[in-house]
Design a protein around this motif. Structure first.
Motif, PDB file in Angstrom:
ATOM      1  N   ARG A  71       3.823 -14.684  -7.919  1.00 43.97           N
ATOM      2  CA  ARG A  71       2.797 -14.308  -6.874  1.00 43.97           C
ATOM      3  C   ARG A  71       1.765 -13.222  -7.317  1.00 43.97           C
ATOM      4  O   ARG A  71       2.398 -12.188  -7.626  1.00 43.97           O
ATOM      5  CB  ARG A  71       3.181 -14.268  -5.241  1.00 43.97           C
ATOM      6  N   PRO A  72       0.640 -13.081  -7.574  1.00 42.84           N
ATOM      7  CA  PRO A  72      -0.046 -12.017  -8.007  1.00 42.84           C
ATOM      8  C   PRO A  72      -0.248 -11.294  -7.041  1.00 42.84           C
ATOM      9  O   PRO A  72      -0.426 -11.600  -5.712  1.00 42.84           O
ATOM     10  CB  PRO A  72      -1.390 -12.749  -8.580  1.00 42.84           C
ATOM     11  N   GLY A  73      -0.179 -10.018  -7.519  1.00 43.38           N
ATOM     12  CA  GLY A  73      -0.207  -8.713  -6.525  1.00 43.38           C
ATOM     13  C   GLY A  73      -1.889  -8.382  -6.360  1.00 43.38           C
ATOM     14  O   GLY A  73      -2.841  -9.009  -6.989  1.00 43.38           O
ATOM     15  N   SER A  74      -2.267  -7.325  -5.731  1.00 47.21           N
ATOM     16  CA  SER A  74      -3.381  -7.041  -5.360  1.00 47.21           C
ATOM     17  C   SER A  74      -4.139  -6.213  -6.522  1.00 47.21           C
ATOM     18  O   SER A  74      -5.376  -6.388  -6.515  1.00 47.21           O
ATOM     19  CB  SER A  74      -3.594  -6.117  -4.278  1.00 47.21           C
ATOM     20  N   THR A  75      -3.589  -5.872  -7.428  1.00 50.86           N
ATOM     21  CA  THR A  75      -3.915  -5.509  -8.694  1.00 50.86           C
ATOM     22  C   THR A  75      -4.915  -6.133  -9.479  1.00 50.86           C
ATOM     23  O   THR A  75      -5.972  -5.788 -10.217  1.00 50.86           O
ATOM     24  CB  THR A  75      -2.858  -5.013  -9.845  1.00 50.86           C
ATOM     25  N   VAL A  76      -4.944  -7.669  -9.448  1.00 50.89           N
ATOM     26  CA  VAL A  76      -5.832  -8.594  -9.995  1.00 50.89           C
ATOM     27  C   VAL A  76      -6.991  -8.505  -9.244  1.00 50.89           C
ATOM     28  O   VAL A  76      -7.996  -8.945 -10.220  1.00 50.89           O
ATOM     29  CB  VAL A  76      -5.315 -10.021  -9.797  1.00 50.89           C
ATOM     30  N   PHE A  77      -7.293  -7.640  -8.355  1.00 54.74           N
ATOM     31  CA  PHE A  77      -8.995  -7.762  -7.975  1.00 54.74           C
ATOM     32  C   PHE A  77      -9.368  -6.370  -8.052  1.00 54.74           C
ATOM     33  O   PHE A  77     -10.281  -6.004  -7.866  1.00 54.74           O
ATOM     34  CB  PHE A  77      -8.784  -7.693  -6.334  1.00 54.74           C
ATOM     35  N   GLU A  78      -8.556  -5.228  -8.653  1.00 57.39           N
ATOM     36  CA  GLU A  78      -9.155  -4.043  -8.915  1.00 57.39           C
ATOM     37  C   GLU A  78      -9.744  -4.049 -10.369  1.00 57.39           C
ATOM     38  O   GLU A  78      -9.412  -4.677 -11.216  1.00 57.39           O
ATOM     39  CB  GLU A  78      -7.864  -3.105  -9.209  1.00 57.39           C
ATOM     40  N   ALA A  79     -10.691  -3.239 -10.346  1.00 58.59           N
ATOM     41  CA  ALA A  79     -11.790  -3.064 -11.548  1.00 58.59           C
ATOM     42  C   ALA A  79     -10.863  -2.468 -12.542  1.00 58.59           C
ATOM     43  O   ALA A  79     -10.120  -1.516 -12.440  1.00 58.59           O
ATOM     44  CB  ALA A  79     -12.873  -2.298 -11.274  1.00 58.59           C
ATOM     45  N   HIS A  80     -10.978  -2.765 -13.684  1.00 60.56           N
ATOM     46  CA  HIS A  80     -10.380  -2.636 -15.030  1.00 60.56           C
ATOM     47  C   HIS A  80     -11.219  -1.631 -15.881  1.00 60.56           C
ATOM     48  O   HIS A  80     -12.349  -2.179 -16.229  1.00 60.56           O
ATOM     49  CB  HIS A  80      -9.939  -3.707 -15.784  1.00 60.56           C
TER      50      HIS A  80
END
Length: 153
Positions: free
Chosen positions: A76-85
């Motif tokens: 299950r993906p965490g919230s980090t997938v939405f953070e700008a890289h």
């Protein structure tokens, strides 16, 4: 990398290399219940910016082999997938770690390369690649994102 796994999942599951936006949003939001439909749209935009997906006429094509990603059981993906890289900041961090110096020193050296060797006619991501090469720091995985940053800058 969680973003790569999250992007690879629907393509591996469907065994396709291209999916429409509505298919991807359905997979993330309704089928897997990993996120809301709005978050799925943000994820697709982020994946595009990161060079993992290409969108053309509403169809998303994966730009890497999804079979290379292992999707753990119960993933299950965490919230980090939405953070700008920020690839520039990541490369500064890699150089900092490899040389065991503070980030300010790497930033200072980057600015010196820009000013002294290129008369101010070089963008920071390019200067960081030069420093990475100089110190033998791997940067190849960030290459596409850095090129995209250069095109925007």
């Amino acid at each position: 990398m969680t973003l790569r796994i999250t992007v690879a999942a629907p393509f591996r599951h469907t065994r396709k290399d291209a999916l429409r936006k509505n298919e991807l949003v359905y997979y993330y939001a309704l089928d897997r219940k990993w996120m809301s439909t709005e978050q799925a749209t943000v994820l697709l935009k982020r994946a595009e910016e990161s060079g993992l997906l290409r969108q053309e006429n509403g169809v998303y094509t994966i730009l890497f082999d999804p079979a290379t990603e292992t999707i753990p059981m119960g993933f299950r993906p965490g919230s980090t997938v939405f953070e700008a890289h920020d690839p520039t900041q990541e490369l500064i961090g890699r150089i900092t770690k490899a040389r065991n110096v503070p980030e300010t020193e790497v930033a200072s050296e980057m600015n010196a390369v820009i000013r002294e060797q290129f008369g101010g006619n070089l963008l920071p991501p390019a200067a960081l690649v030069l420093l990475a090469k100089k110190y033998g720091v791997p940067y190849e995985d960030l290459r596409e994102v850095l090129i995209a940053a250069l095109k925007k800058g």
